[in-house]
Write a protein that holds these residues in place. Structure first.
Motif, PDB file in Angstrom:
ATOM      1  N   PHE A 118       0.831  -1.208   0.000  1.00  0.00           N
ATOM      2  CA  PHE A 118       0.000   0.000   0.000  1.00  0.00           C
ATOM      3  C   PHE A 118       0.864   1.256   0.000  1.00  0.00           C
ATOM      4  N   ASN A 119       0.285   2.286  -0.616  1.00  0.00           N
ATOM      5  CA  ASN A 119       0.921   3.595  -0.594  1.00  0.00           C
ATOM      6  C   ASN A 119       0.215   4.445   0.459  1.00  0.00           C
ATOM      7  N   VAL A 120       0.963   4.895   1.465  1.00  0.00           N
ATOM      8  CA  VAL A 120       0.379   5.694   2.548  1.00  0.00           C
ATOM      9  C   VAL A 120      -0.189   7.014   2.019  1.00  0.00           C
ATOM     10  N   SER A 121       0.425   7.538   0.940  1.00  0.00           N
ATOM     11  CA  SER A 121       0.033   8.877   0.480  1.00  0.00           C
ATOM     12  C   SER A 121      -0.695   8.826  -0.867  1.00  0.00           C
ATOM     13  N   LYS A 122      -1.455   7.772  -1.059  1.00  0.00           N
ATOM     14  CA  LYS A 122      -2.204   7.579  -2.315  1.00  0.00           C
ATOM     15  C   LYS A 122      -3.200   8.711  -2.562  1.00  0.00           C
ATOM     16  N   ASN A 123      -3.683   9.295  -1.468  1.00  0.00           N
ATOM     17  CA  ASN A 123      -4.722  10.323  -1.566  1.00  0.00           C
ATOM     18  C   ASN A 123      -4.229  11.643  -2.166  1.00  0.00           C
ATOM     19  N   ILE A 124      -2.923  11.847  -2.233  1.00  0.00           N
ATOM     20  CA  ILE A 124      -2.423  13.188  -2.548  1.00  0.00           C
ATOM     21  C   ILE A 124      -2.390  13.440  -4.062  1.00  0.00           C
ATOM     22  N   SER A 125      -2.943  14.573  -4.464  1.00  0.00           N
ATOM     23  CA  SER A 125      -3.015  14.894  -5.893  1.00  0.00           C
ATOM     24  C   SER A 125      -1.688  15.493  -6.373  1.00  0.00           C
ATOM     25  N   SER A 126      -1.492  15.499  -7.691  1.00  0.00           N
ATOM     26  CA  SER A 126      -0.220  16.040  -8.190  1.00  0.00           C
ATOM     27  C   SER A 126      -0.137  17.550  -7.937  1.00  0.00           C
ATOM     28  N   GLU A 127      -1.286  18.229  -7.935  1.00  0.00           N
ATOM     29  CA  GLU A 127      -1.259  19.681  -7.635  1.00  0.00           C
ATOM     30  C   GLU A 127      -0.738  19.911  -6.220  1.00  0.00           C
ATOM     31  N   GLU A 128      -1.180  19.043  -5.311  1.00  0.00           N
ATOM     32  CA  GLU A 128      -0.753  19.207  -3.909  1.00  0.00           C
ATOM     33  C   GLU A 128       0.737  18.901  -3.761  1.00  0.00           C
ATOM     34  N   VAL A 129       1.225  17.915  -4.523  1.00  0.00           N
ATOM     35  CA  VAL A 129       2.658  17.607  -4.449  1.00  0.00           C
ATOM     36  C   VAL A 129       3.455  18.807  -4.977  1.00  0.00           C
ATOM     37  N   GLU A 130       2.918  19.431  -6.024  1.00  0.00           N
ATOM     38  CA  GLU A 130       3.594  20.591  -6.597  1.00  0.00           C
ATOM     39  C   GLU A 130       3.627  21.742  -5.584  1.00  0.00           C
ATOM     40  N   ARG A 131       2.499  21.946  -4.925  1.00  0.00           N
ATOM     41  CA  ARG A 131       2.419  23.007  -3.914  1.00  0.00           C
ATOM     42  C   ARG A 131       3.409  22.710  -2.785  1.00  0.00           C
ATOM     43  N   PHE A 132       3.461  21.428  -2.408  1.00  0.00           N
ATOM     44  CA  PHE A 132       4.372  20.979  -1.355  1.00  0.00           C
ATOM     45  C   PHE A 132       5.808  21.319  -1.750  1.00  0.00           C
ATOM     46  N   ARG A 133       6.136  21.020  -3.019  1.00  0.00           N
ATOM     47  CA  ARG A 133       7.492  21.238  -3.492  1.00  0.00           C
ATOM     48  C   ARG A 133       7.850  22.739  -3.487  1.00  0.00           C
ATOM     49  N   ILE A 134       6.890  23.542  -3.922  1.00  0.00           N
ATOM     50  CA  ILE A 134       7.143  25.001  -3.928  1.00  0.00           C
ATOM     51  C   ILE A 134       7.400  25.492  -2.509  1.00  0.00           C
ATOM     52  N   GLU A 135       6.579  24.998  -1.585  1.00  0.00           N
ATOM     53  CA  GLU A 135       6.731  25.444  -0.201  1.00  0.00           C
ATOM     54  C   GLU A 135       8.040  24.946   0.412  1.00  0.00           C
ATOM     55  N   LEU A 136       8.465  23.731   0.017  1.00  0.00           N
ATOM     56  CA  LEU A 136       9.742  23.217   0.517  1.00  0.00           C
ATOM     57  C   LEU A 136      10.879  24.130   0.067  1.00  0.00           C
ATOM     58  N   ARG A 137      10.830  24.507  -1.215  1.00  0.00           N
ATOM     59  CA  ARG A 137      11.885  25.375  -1.750  1.00  0.00           C
ATOM     60  C   ARG A 137      11.867  26.728  -1.071  1.00  0.00           C
TER      61      ARG A 137
END
Ligand code: CTP
Ligand code: MG
Length: 554
Positions: free
Chosen positions: A464-483
Motif C-alpha cells: 500500500f501507498n500511505v500517500s495515495k490520496n495526494i493529488s499532483s497539484e498538492e505535491v507541486e504546492r508541497f514542493r514550492i513550499e519546501l523550496r
C-alpha cells in the motif's frame, strides 16, 4: 499540607530536571538516548491502569475542587486531581485514586437522574451536584483550594504559537525545542485520551468482556499535539490463542467480514449516539477502507475516530513511538515540520487530496534515515526477538525489535536541529517525486510500483501507498513550499545568523516571489540566462543550481 508542598516542589524539580535533561541531551549528541526508553507495551499498560483508577467530574467552577476532593476522599486515597476548563464555562476535574476499588465504590454510590426515556449508564463521566447546606462555607472552600495534590497549569487548549515566546530565543534549534514543549500532548491530555477509550471499553464490557479499546495514532506514537484527534480501536484482549485449552467459545460464523465490520460500525454508532454520555455528532463512515465511527467527546473537547479492528495501525503506532524516542532530534523536527505544514495550509483537518500528518511524519523519518540518525525498518526486523513476533488477525507481519535500547547503535551524525530542518527542506525540495517511491523499510528510494503523485511505501503493509490520496497539484504546492522554506531559512541564517521560526510559518508569498527573482537577477549579472520564477520553483535541477548560485553569491 506537607503533601501538597512536597508535591509542588516535586513538580518544580521535575520541570527543572526536564529542562536540564533537555540541555544535557542537546549537548550529548544522543549517545545515551535510549537508556531511559520505556517499552510501548509498558507505557500503554501503565496509562490504561491509570485510567481504570480515574473518574472525570464536571463541576460548577474551580472552587468546587476542594469540596469534590473531600467528597471523593471518602471512597479512597486520591493520588492526583487535575482541573481544566473547556471553551465556554465547563469545568472538569480528573480525579485519580490510588486504587481501582475506590473508583468502583464511588461509582456504586453514584446515582442518576430518573428519566423514563434514558437507559441509565455507568461510566467514568459524572457531574458534581452542589451541596445547598454548604453554600455558606464558600470562603473556607477558597482558603483550602490547594490543600490536596492539585495539578494546574496543564492546558487542554492548543496554545497560539505566536504567544509562546519563540521570538525571544535566538537559536532556531532552541525555538524548535520550545515549540515541542509547548504544543506536545501533555500528561492530562494523555490521561483523558485513555479515559475516553475506557468509557467505550466499559460500555462494551457486559457483552464483550474479551475486548479492550486502545488509543492509537498520534495520541500514543509520541508525535501527538495538544488537541489532536483521538484514534481508537476495539481489539481482542487475548493477544495469542491458548492452544492448550480444550474448551473454545462458540462464535458467530461470518460470511463476509467487510459487511460484518460495516454492520458493527453502524451498531457502535447507535450505541454511542443513544447511550454514552458526552458522545455527540456521531457519524458512521462505513464505506472507508477502514470503516470508522466519528464522534466528539464533549467532556474532553476532542474529536474521536473509532475503528472496529485495525491491529496493523496499533503496531504502526508502536513503530513510530520507537522512532520518536530514538534520538532527541526526531520529535522537535517532526513537530516543526507538521506545524509548518499546518500554518501554511499544506495540511487540512478534513481528509482530502492533501498531504497528511502521518505522511509528513514518515517523510521526516525517511530523511533522518538518510542522515543515519535512525535505522531503517529492516534493521529492526532483523534484530527482532521471539517475543517481538506479531502477526495480525489479517495476516500482516508486524514483527520488529520492540526494545530499541537493545539495538547496537553508534550515531555519528552530530547535526543540530536547525541544520536538520534546513536539510529536510533542501532534501525534499530537490527530490524526484516523479520516479521515486520512499521506502522506510530499506531506508532508501525505490522505483514507483505504480503511478501516484507521492508514493510512500506503507512500512507494515508494503503493497500500500500511505500517500495515495495526494493529488499532483498538492505535491507541486508541497514542493514550492519546501523550496521557499529552504530559501527563507538559508538566506536568513547566512545574512543575520539568526532565524525566527514564525517567519517560516508565513509560507510562500507571491510578493516575495518577485523580490527573490530581483535579488537573484541582480546577483547573477554575469550569468547569460534570465532567472525567472519558473526557474526558481519548477525544475529540480534548476533549483539546485539556484541554491548553488545563491550560496556562491552570498
Ligand atoms: N495509519 C496507517 N496507514 C495510513 C493512515 C494511518 O497505518 N494510511 C495509522 C497510523 O498509525 C497513524 C494512525 O493510523 O498514526 C492514525 O492516522 P491519522 O489520524 O491520520 O494520523 P495521526 O498519526 O494520528 O496524526 P494526526 O495527529 O494528524 O491525527
Ligand atoms: Mg490521528
Amino acid at each position: 499540607m506537607n503533601k501538597t508542598y512536597s508535591l509542588r516542589r516535586l513538580c518544580n524539580l521535575h520541570e527543572h530536571l526536564i529542562k536540564q535533561h533537555r540541555v544535557i541531551r542537546y549537548k550529548s549528541n544522543t549517545s545515551n538516548e535510549l537508556n531511559s526508553f520505556v517499552l510501548y507495551d509498558k507505557f500503554i499498560c501503565e496509562r490504561r491502569s491509570q485510567s481504570k483508577c480515574s473518574v472525570l467530574v464536571q463541576v460548577s467552577s474551580e472552587n468546587s475542587c476542594s469540596d469534590l476532593h473531600s467528597y471523593c476522599s471518602k471512597f479512597g486515597s486520591i493520588k492526583n486531581i487535575f482541573h481544566y476548563q473547556l471553551a465556554g464555562s465547563n469545568h472538569f476535574v480528573l480525579t485519580e485514586f490510588e486504587d481501582q476499588s475506590s473508583v468502583n465504590s464511588l461509582l456504586d454510590q453514584s446515582t442518576h437522574i430518573k428519566d423514563s426515556n434514558v437507559i441509565a449508564v455507568r461510566s467514568p463521566f459524572l457531574w458534581f451536584r452542589s451541596n445547598a447546606s454548604k453554600k455558606n462555607s464558600k470562603l473556607s472552600v477558597i482558603d483550602n483550594k490547594f490543600n490536596f495534590p492539585f495539578q494546574a497549569n496543564q492546558t487542554m487548549i492548543e496554545p497560539n504559537i505566536k504567544d509562546i515566546g519563540l521570538n525571544k530565543l535566538d537559536s532556531l534549534s532552541n525555538q524548535m525545542l520550545l515549540l515541542l514543549k509547548c504544543t506536545q500532548l501533555n500528561d492530562i491530555g494523555t490521561r483523558l485520551r485513555f479515559l475516553t477509550a475506557m468509557q467505550i471499553e466499559n460500555a462494551l464490557k457486559g457483552i464483550f468482556p474479551l475486548s479492550k479499546v486502545l488509543p492509537f495514532g498520534s495520541s500514543v506514537n509520541s508525535f501527538g499535539k495538544i488537541g489532536s484527534d483521538i484514534d481508537l480501536v476495539i481489539m481482542d484482549s487475548q493477544t495469542t490463542e491458548n492452544e492448550t485449552s480444550r474448551l473454545i467459545y462458540h462464535g458467530k460464523c461470518v460470511s463476509n467480514s467487510r459487511t460484518q465490520t460495516q454492520r458493527n460500525i453502524e451498531i457502535l454508532g447507535d450505541l454511542l449516539q443513544l447511550f454514552l454520555p458526552g458522545c455527540s455528532r456521531v457519524k458512521r463512515i462505513s464505506q472507508a477502507r477502514v470503516p470508522i465511527v466519528k464522534y466528539s467527546q464533549d467532556f474532553i473537547g476532542v474529536e474521536c475516530d473509532l475503528a472496529v479492528s485495525n491491529e496493523t495501525a496499533v503496531n504502526m503506532s508502536e513503530l513510530l513511538y520507537i522512532f520518536g524516542n530514538f534520538d532527541y532530534r526526531v520529535r522537535p523536527l517532526v513537530f516543526t515540520v507538521k506545524m509548518w505544514a499546518k500554518e501554511i495550509n499544506l495540511t487540512n483537518d478534513t481528509p482530502g487530496r492533501w498531504i497528511t500528518n502521518f505522511s509528513l511524519t514518515l517523510l521526516v523519518l525517511f530523511y533522518l534515515q538518510q542522515e543515519k540518525i535512525i535505522p531503517d525498518i529492516q534493521t529492526l526486523v532483523k534484530q527482532a526477538r521471539n517475543n517481538d513476533v506479531r502477526i495480525t488477525n489479517e495476516g500482516i507481519n508486524c514483527t520488529f525489535l520492540r526494545d530499541a535500547s537493545k539495538l547496537h547503535r553508534v550515531v555519528e551524525n552530530k547535526k543540530t536541529l536547525d541544520q536538520l530542518l534546513l536539510g529536510f527542506f533542501e532534501y525534499f525540495a530537490s527530490f524526484d517525486f516523479n520516479t521515486n517511491a520512499i521506502s522506510l523499510n530499506f531506508g532508501k528510494t525505490i522505483n514507483k510500483p505504480e503511478y501516484s503523485a507521492l508514493y510512500i511505501v506503507n512500512p507494515l503493509e508494503v503493497h500500500f501507498n500511505v500517500s495515495k490520496n495526494i493529488s499532483s497539484e498538492e505535491v507541486e504546492r508541497f514542493r514550492i513550499e519546501l523550496r521557499n522554506a529552504a530559501w527563507t531559512i538559508d538566506s536568513s541564517l547566512m545574512n543575520t545568523n539568526s532565524f525566527n521560526l514564525l517567519d517560516l510559518f508565513k509560507g510562500f508569498d507571491v510578493n516575495k516571489k518577485s523580490q527573490i527573482v530581483f535579488d537573484i537577477q541582480h546577483q547573477i549579472k554575469n550569468s547569460n540566462r534570465l532567472v525567472t520564477v519558473k526557474d526558481l520553483f519548477d525544475d529540480d535541477s534548476q533549483t539546485q543550481e539556484d541554491t548553488r548560485l545563491n550560496k556562491q553569491l552570498k
